[in-house]
Motif scaffolding. Structure first.
Motif, mmCIF file in Angstrom:
data_model
loop_
_atom_site.group_PDB
_atom_site.id
_atom_site.type_symbol
_atom_site.label_atom_id
_atom_site.label_comp_id
_atom_site.label_asym_id
_atom_site.label_seq_id
_atom_site.Cartn_x
_atom_site.Cartn_y
_atom_site.Cartn_z
ATOM 1 N N GLU A 8 45.849 47.507 45.858
ATOM 2 C CA GLU A 8 44.475 48.009 45.843
ATOM 3 C C GLU A 8 43.912 48.155 47.253
ATOM 4 O O GLU A 8 43.217 49.124 47.562
ATOM 5 N N ASN A 9 44.232 47.197 48.128
ATOM 6 C CA ASN A 9 43.713 47.276 49.491
ATOM 7 C C ASN A 9 44.307 48.459 50.261
ATOM 8 O O ASN A 9 43.665 49.045 51.132
ATOM 9 N N GLU A 10 45.550 48.855 49.919
ATOM 10 C CA GLU A 10 46.168 50.021 50.553
ATOM 11 C C GLU A 10 45.456 51.295 50.124
ATOM 12 O O GLU A 10 45.217 52.193 50.945
ATOM 13 N N ILE A 11 45.125 51.366 48.831
ATOM 14 C CA ILE A 11 44.383 52.526 48.325
ATOM 15 C C ILE A 11 43.025 52.617 49.017
ATOM 16 O O ILE A 11 42.607 53.687 49.482
ATOM 17 N N GLU A 21 42.113 59.553 42.978
ATOM 18 C CA GLU A 21 43.330 60.370 42.982
ATOM 19 C C GLU A 21 44.505 59.607 43.576
ATOM 20 O O GLU A 21 45.636 59.698 43.083
ATOM 21 N N LEU A 22 44.263 58.829 44.625
ATOM 22 C CA LEU A 22 45.329 58.036 45.231
ATOM 23 C C LEU A 22 45.812 56.955 44.272
ATOM 24 O O LEU A 22 47.009 56.698 44.151
ATOM 25 N N ALA A 23 44.881 56.310 43.581
ATOM 26 C CA ALA A 23 45.252 55.250 42.650
ATOM 27 C C ALA A 23 46.090 55.788 41.499
ATOM 28 O O ALA A 23 47.012 55.133 41.018
ATOM 29 N N GLU A 24 45.789 57.017 41.073
ATOM 30 C CA GLU A 24 46.542 57.609 39.969
ATOM 31 C C GLU A 24 47.950 57.988 40.402
ATOM 32 O O GLU A 24 48.915 57.751 39.675
ATOM 33 N N TYR A 25 48.068 58.580 41.609
ATOM 34 C CA TYR A 25 49.388 59.050 42.058
ATOM 35 C C TYR A 25 50.247 57.904 42.563
ATOM 36 O O TYR A 25 51.439 57.841 42.275
#
Length: 228
Positions: free
Chosen positions: A48-51, A38-42
């Motif tokens: 990527e490391n932040e997600i 869900e975080l990657a989509e929004y």
């Protein structure tokens, strides 16, 4: 990211039925959802490391991997019968009035709500809404108005302040919803509310107005990010 996620998703224990004979949680509201997906989509522009860091923090803090949608994302039972949203241009044109309404709600929260009085109420009565939340909301309202003043704002607005405002308003809506859960106030979908009334006599109107503005901002940001 963590704040946005908590404003939109919750532990299934909150409202999702659990039936041992049926294999566990019954995902009647949608889900299960995974934080990383869900975080990657929004937050499509995030590293990527932040997600991964945000998703790990959510999982470690709450001890779960499967999430249910927060009340802010649950649609009424007759959602399919709802009319199609108004054209984006019309919704953006209505934003000035919506922002005026938000400011009146914020003033009520600042000046009238008993939780925010001057007698030093305990933190659990504030439900996480503090002076910073109100100041940030007002800051975002000013920034949105500046974008509305641009020539052709629908197509030329700056995405950054609009996306930031959307996140702030959704987070604040989540806190208002939290207050309603604690006090047993019902969310009346479509409620208008009397703007002159004490805020906490009609928190639904504030919640719905926050969600309305946030949804318009989300659609606006999506439109601006489309390739032309």
């Amino acid at each position: 990211m963590v704040e946005w996620f908590h404003a939109n998703y919750e532990h299934p224990d909150e409202h999702t039925p659990y039936e041992t004979a049926e294999g566990g949680y019954q995902w009647i509201w949608g889900g299960p959802y995974q934080a990383a997906e869900e975080l990657a989509e929004y937050f499509a522009d995030a590293e990527e490391n932040e997600i991964e860091e945000a998703a790990t923090r959510l999982q470690d803090e709450n001890g779960i991997y499967d999430w249910a949608p927060n009340d802010a994302r649950v649609q009424p039972d007759d959602y399919e019968d709802q009319p199609d949203p108004e054209p984006l241009e019309d919704r953006i044109a209505a934003l000035r009035g919506d922002l005026d309404d938000l400011e009146r709600h914020i003033d009520a929260l600042r000046d009238e709500a008993p939780q925010m009085g001057h007698n030093g109420p305990p933190d659990d009565m504030r439900l996480g809404i503090d002076q910073r939340d109100l100041d940030e909301a007002r800051e975002s309202i000013s920034e949105i108005r500046a974008e509305l003043d641009r020539p052709d704002p629908v197509n030329t607005a700056d995405v950054a302040p609009l996306a930031k405002a959307e996140g702030r308003f959704r987070a604040l809506a989540g806190k208002v919803m939290g207050w309603m859960k604690v006090t047993g106030k019902a969310l009346v979908l479509g409620a208008v509310g009397e703007m002159g009334a004490e805020l906490w006599g009609d928190p639904s109107a504030f919640f719905i107005k926050l969600e309305t503005v946030a949804n318009t901002l989300g659609s606006w940001v999506g439109h601006l990010q489309l390739p032309f």
